[in-house]
Each structure stands twice: as structure tokens, then as C-alpha cells.
Design an enzyme around this catalytic site. Structure first.
Site, PDB file in Angstrom:
ATOM      1  N   HIS A 153       0.914  -1.276  -0.036  1.00  0.00           N
ATOM      2  CA  HIS A 153      -0.103  -0.104   0.017  1.00  0.00           C
ATOM      3  C   HIS A 153       0.817   1.136  -0.150  1.00  0.00           C
ATOM      4  O   HIS A 153       1.675   1.095   0.814  1.00  0.00           O
ATOM      5  CB  HIS A 153      -0.924   0.002   1.260  1.00  0.00           C
ATOM      6  CG  HIS A 153      -2.021   0.998   0.912  1.00  0.00           C
ATOM      7  ND1 HIS A 153      -1.935   2.325   1.005  1.00  0.00           N
ATOM      8  CD2 HIS A 153      -3.528   0.713   0.948  1.00  0.00           C
ATOM      9  CE1 HIS A 153      -3.118   2.890   0.827  1.00  0.00           C
ATOM     10  NE2 HIS A 153      -3.773   1.934   0.750  1.00  0.00           N
ATOM     11  N   ARG A 183      -2.442   1.115  -7.379  1.00  0.00           N
ATOM     12  CA  ARG A 183      -1.313   1.210  -6.245  1.00  0.00           C
ATOM     13  C   ARG A 183      -0.031   0.824  -6.600  1.00  0.00           C
ATOM     14  O   ARG A 183       1.049   1.599  -6.061  1.00  0.00           O
ATOM     15  CB  ARG A 183      -1.797   0.119  -5.194  1.00  0.00           C
ATOM     16  CG  ARG A 183      -3.188   0.647  -4.291  1.00  0.00           C
ATOM     17  CD  ARG A 183      -3.577  -0.564  -3.246  1.00  0.00           C
ATOM     18  NE  ARG A 183      -4.706   0.109  -2.579  1.00  0.00           N
ATOM     19  CZ  ARG A 183      -5.253  -0.462  -1.938  1.00  0.00           C
ATOM     20  NH1 ARG A 183      -5.044  -1.913  -1.579  1.00  0.00           N
ATOM     21  NH2 ARG A 183      -6.679  -0.082  -1.379  1.00  0.00           N
TER      22      ARG A 183
END
Ligand SMILES: Cc1cc2nc3c(=O)[nH]c(=O)nc-3n(C[C@H](O)[C@H](O)[C@H](O)COP(=O)(O)OP(=O)(O)OC[C@H]3O[C@@H](n4cnc5c(N)ncnc54)[C@H](O)[C@@H]3O)c2cc1C
Length: 523
Positions: free
Chosen positions: A227, A273
């Protein structure tokens, strides 16, 4: 003997247990902590589903395929996006309270990275997972389910080529064998492989390691999603700054205050991402920095909309309304795992898998934001339906085509064991198999990681499982000599069409490529 033994109490395990108990099956749930001690409880942003106009499953499908960079199983994605809306409505009927607009009571939808429009339902602002877990635990409590907390599953019992139960350690430390007609792995992911992660301490890849030891096929384990925006503070797991912040106007800035994502991707701060994590990591490495910044000051009513993030920031002495928030990438979601067909069947009869532990092919090389709660919600009941239909094993379709013939019996246990601490393993994996990898960094891991470690307590078994998953991740990352999605090889920076296949591993064999079942649209 129980009909269905569910391992894990997150969204996948509890969705399966509820569906099975409603259908009259005898259900036992084993979970190694308290029921709500799951990654599910940590989920912030929400659940993605095409709940109505102007959205559609076709749009959700196309966003998912783009994020997956050519490696999604299109059949699995169709199942996810077409059945997702009904599963979300059922979750609401079960008691989950998602946020609604004050004016008309309609569900509020957020937009996240990689989504072409707002389609993410959320609860308590950014406390979606806690609300879902609460609702599922309450719903299970109204049914006949033998739910056992602090029971640690050590290994699967395999007899005659089928899984027939598990070996487990009870809360008092005693060892047990529990037999079952079907065993469902819902043990979640493996973020604890890395020194910096958003995952809770329970995410140690136990299910993947158990399945591998039992002879089941794994796929795509090299695709660990980092992330991009975890708050860079000393806490572990790292507090996550949900992508929904960028959906609401937050902007990434470098150490000089420059907003850099517009130069990296047409979607700028809402790029997938992997693109954002790489853009940040490259700057961190080149400029020798520990973090860049997320500027959330454009967001109005921050504390109301994002109470979890607000609390984490304030605990670190930061006020999101005025301060730039220090961020760095953190291990977050394992797209690969135990290879399953479209109904959660693994390559071993009697063994099913769903949720983050599984690889049905929906996520390909990169999971689209908020598709993982949906994954558990959709595929767990499908496994139960398949069991109710009388199946006990895989159909040769979906991701299992080209895999089944190659899966073998469990190989002999490795006899040479050594020891390694969890923190040492995590540091080594971050250095060698993090956001940016190459043959040399992976080679160091391959040469130095133990093959197996001795274990008798649950904590030792967790380290043993992490070592097993680390080895499979490193083997796959070495074998995939290209860059695609969340797997970035600095020595092979481009995607290679020859690798537009699933990379499968079975214990005792070299990783091999298995073709995807259908031609997948080029993103
Ligand atoms: C901070 C954070 C934010 C996230 N935000 C989102 C989001 O907004 N939207 C989204 O879609 N996804 C999000 N995710 C990802 C998502 O939460 C997970 O992928 C999903 O919840 C996994 O669900 P699961 O049921 O597969 O596993 P989990 O919820 O992790 O549950 C696994 C269960 O298995 C048990 N278990 C594991 N090993 C054993 C063993 N050996 N014996 C017995 N029990 C065992 C664990 O104790 C636990 O109960 C987020 C994840 C994190 C960490």
C-alpha cells in the site's frame, strides 16, 4: 465429525460459516485469536460493488482487469463483479450498517484508486471492516456454529490424497486432531512477511504454508501488494491512510512539496496502487528519504469522514487539517495464494480456500482497491454451494486448467531445520523482496533463508509458516523475469508477453507457468 471445518473468522470464514449453518450443515470454526482478531476488522475504505446506475458490472470488470495488468482470470472477475452487488445487499440485510446520505438515505459511494467512478460502500467513515466483522460475528451467533477462539491450526490431515481434517493446538496447549468432511481455509494473508506492514500480527500466511505442505498448488505468490500510503510512524501494524483520502482530494507531495503523481500516470493521485508505490519508493531510494507526504488539507470535515485516520494521525501528534502526513509503502495484500477454481476448490479433494489466502485469479498482478472484502464475500458462499451440490474437489476450469495434472502428493518433510527470528526474517524480506527487487536481492534471500524451522508453540509455527511462504514468494519472484503489477524486477523492468500466465508452485517441483483459461483483454 463436522461437515465443514472453517479455519479463520474474517469476512471469508464467517461468510462461509453463516451460509453453511443456514443450509443446515454442521459447522465448526477454528480461529487462532479472538473472533474479531482479523485483517477484516482493520479494513478502512470499504467494499467495491456496482450497486446501480451509472455504474455497471461491466465497468467494474474493466477497472479490475486494468489493475490486474493482464493476469486476471476473466471468468473469476465476471463472478466477482456480477455477484458482488447481491452479496453486499445480503450483508446489509444481515445487519451491516453502511454510511448513507443524510438527505435521501441512499448509500454513500466513495471513489478509490483505479476505479473509474465512485462505487465503494463504507461504514463509520473509514471503519468499514470493524462494522462488517461486528455484523458477521453477531449473525453467526444467532446460528448453530461451534466457534472456537484461540485454537491454532498447525497442519492439514491428508489421507488417501484427500484432506480429512486438521491438527490443532487448543487454548490450553494440548494437541488435537479434528476430522471434517470438508476443510475451508480462510486464514487470510501474509503481510507479516515484511518489516513494514499494515497487516495485523495474525497475518502470517499459515493457510498458504499448510496447503503447500499438504501438496496443494499455489499461484502468483510473487504479487504482494504494497500500500503506497501507510503513515510513517513507529507503530506496527502501520496505520493505513486509505486511498479514499485521495478519492476525496488528498494529494501526494515530495519532500519539497511538489505534487508528483500527475507526471507518473493519467489518473495522477488515483493511479493503481502499484504505480503509486513504485513512484514513491523510487524517490525514497534515489533521495535517501524515509518518507514522502500526503497532503490531506483539501479534505473538509476530515475527522468526521475519516475518524480512524484522524485518530492515528493525532496519536502521532499530527493534525490532518493543517499538517502534511508522512507516508511510505507497506506490505498490504497478497494477490496470490492457494490456487482455486471458481468455487474455492483447491487441487486437493476436501480442501477449499477463499478470501486472501486463496488465488482464484480475480486480482491478477495487482488487486483493485476494495475488491478484497468483496472477494471473500462472493467466493466463500460459492464454496459452500459447491459442497451442498455434492462436490468434494476441483473442476478443471478457471485457474486450475493446466494446474491439476501437475499437482503432486505431499513430499517428504524436510529434515534439516534451522532457526530464524520473525524480525530477522521480516527485515531480510523487506531488503530483498520489497517494492523493488532484482536477481541479486532475491538471490541473497534464496541462499540465506532457511528451508524449514523447528516449531512446537503457535508462535513458532507462525515463524515456520512465514519461512515457507517467504521461500515460495522468493522462488516465484526469481522465476518471473519481468515486471508486472506489484512485481517489479529492476533487472527486467518491462512486462514480457511470455509471462502472461499464472506462475504455479507445488511442493517438490520447480515453479511452472499455467496458461490463463481465456484470452484476457489487454489493459
Ligand atoms: C489496514 C487494512 C485496511 C484494509 N482496507 C481494505 C478495504 O478498505 N477494502 C478491502 O476490500 N480490503 C481492505 N483490506 C484487505 C482486507 O481487509 C483483507 O484482504 C480481508 O479482510 C481478508 O479477509 P479474510 O477473511 O480472507 O482474512 P482475515 O480477515 O485476515 O481473517 C483471517 C482469519 O484466519 C485466522 N487464522 C490465521 N491462521 C490461523 C491458524 N493457523 N489457525 C486458526 N486460525 C487462523 C485469523 O486469526 C483470522 O481470524 C485492508 C487490509 C488492511 C490490513
Amino acid at each position: 465429525m463436522t461437515d465443514l471445518l472453517v479455519l479463520g473468522s474474517g469476512i471469508a470464514g464467517l461468510s462461509a460459516a453463516i451460509r453453511a449453518a443456514e443450509a443446515g450443515l454442521g459447522v465448526t470454526v477454528l480461529t487462532k485469536g479472538a473472533l474479531a482478531n482479523t485483517a477484516t476488522s482493520y479494513a478502512q475504505g470499504g467494499v467495491a460493488a456496482a450497486l446501480g446506475e451509472p455504474d455497471s458490472p461491466a465497468l467494474h470488470r474493466s477497472d479490475t482487469l486494468v489493475a490486474g495488468v493482464g493476469l486476471c482470470d476473466a471468468d473469476a472477475v465476471d463472478v466477482l463483479v456480477e455477484q458482488g452487488p447481491d452479496r453486499v445487499r445480503e450483508l446489509i440485510a444481515l445487519g451491516a450498517n453502511f454510511d448513507r446520505a443524510a438527505i435521501d438515505g441512499e448509500l454513500e459511494l466513495a471513489r478509490e484508486g483505479g476505479h473509474s467512478l465512485a462505487r465503494v460502500v463504507h461504514a463509520g467513515g473509514d471503519a468499514t471492516g470493524a462494522e462488517i466483522e461486528r455484523a458477521l460475528v453477531a449473525a453467526m451467533g444467532r446460528l448453530e456454529v461451534d466457534a472456537r477462539e484461540r485454537w491454532f491450526t498447525v497442519d492439514l490431515l491428508v489421507e488417501g490424497g484427500a484432506v480429512v481434517g486438521v491438527e490443532a493446538i487448543a487454548p490450553d496447549g494440548s494437541a488435537h486432531r479434528i476430522r471434517a468432511r470438508h476443510v475451508l481455509l480462510a486464514t487470510g494473508g501474509a503481510g507479516q512477511l515484511f518489516a513494514v506492514t499494515t497487516n495485523p500480527p495474525v497475518s502470517t500466511g499459515d493457510g498458504i504454508a499448510m496447503a503447500y505442505r499438504a501438496g496443494a498448488a499455489l499461484a502468483d505468490v510473487e504479487f504482494m501488494q504494497f500500500h503506497p500510503t501507510a503513515l510513517d510512524v513507529a507503530a506496527m501494524p502501520r496505520p493505513l491512510l486509505s486511498e479514499a483520502l485521495r478519492g476525496d482530494g488528498a494529494i501526494l507531495r515530495d519532500e519539497r512539496g511538489v505534487a508528483f503523481m500527475a507526471g507518473e500516470h493519467p489518473l495522477a493521485d488515483l493511479a493503481p496502487r502499484d504505480v503509486v508505490a513504485r513512484a514513491i519508493t523510487r524517490r525514497l531510494v534515489e533521495r535517501n528519504l524515509s518518507h514522502l507526504f500526503l497532503d490531506a488539507t483539501p479534505i473538509e470535515d476530515f475527522a468526521t469522514r475519516f475518524p480512524t485516520v484522524d485518530g492515528a494521525a493525532r496519536a502521532a501528534g499530527l493534525d490532518p487539517a493543517v499538517d502534511l502526513l508522512p507516508i511510505a509503502p507497506a506490505a498490504h495484500y497478497l494477490s496470490g495464494g492457494v490456487c482455486t477454481d471458481l468455487d474455492g476448490a483447491t487441487t486437493i479433494p476436501g480442501l477449499w480456500a477463499c478470501g486472501e489466502v486463496a488465488c482464484s485469479g480475480v486480482h491478477g498482478a495487482n488487486r483493485l482497491a476494495s475488491n478484497s472484502l468483496l472477494d471473500g464475500l462472493v467466493f466463500a458462499p460459492r464454496a459452500v454451494e459447491a459442497i451442498l451440490d455434492g462436490r468434494d474437489g476441483p473442476l478443471e476450469r478457471g485457474v486450475l486448467r493446466g494446474v491439476l495434472g501437475r499437482s503432486g502428493a505431499p513430499s517428504a518433510p524436510i529434515t534439516t531445520v534451522s532457526s530464524i527470528g520473525r524480525a530477522t526474517l521480516q527485515r531480510a524480506m523487506t531488503a530483498g523482496a520489497g517494492v523493488l527487487r532484482d536477481a541479486s536481492s532475491l538471490g541473497v534471500l534464496d541462499a540465506t533463508l532457511p528451508h524449514d524451522v523447528a516449531a512446537s508453540t503457535p508462535a513458532e509455527h507462525e515463524v515456520r509458516n512465514l519461512v515457507t511462504v517467504a521461500r515460495t514468494l522468493v522462488a516465484a519472484a526469481l522465476a518471473r523475469t519481468e515486471s508486472r503489477g506489484t512485481h517489479t524486477r529492476l533487472d527486467h523492468p518491462e512486462p514480457d508477453p511470455a509471462f502472461r500466465s499464472r506462475l504455479v508452485q507445488v511442493r517438490g517441483a520447480e515453479p511452472f507457468l499455467a496458461p490463463l483459461p481465456l484470452p484476457v483483454e489487454t489493459p
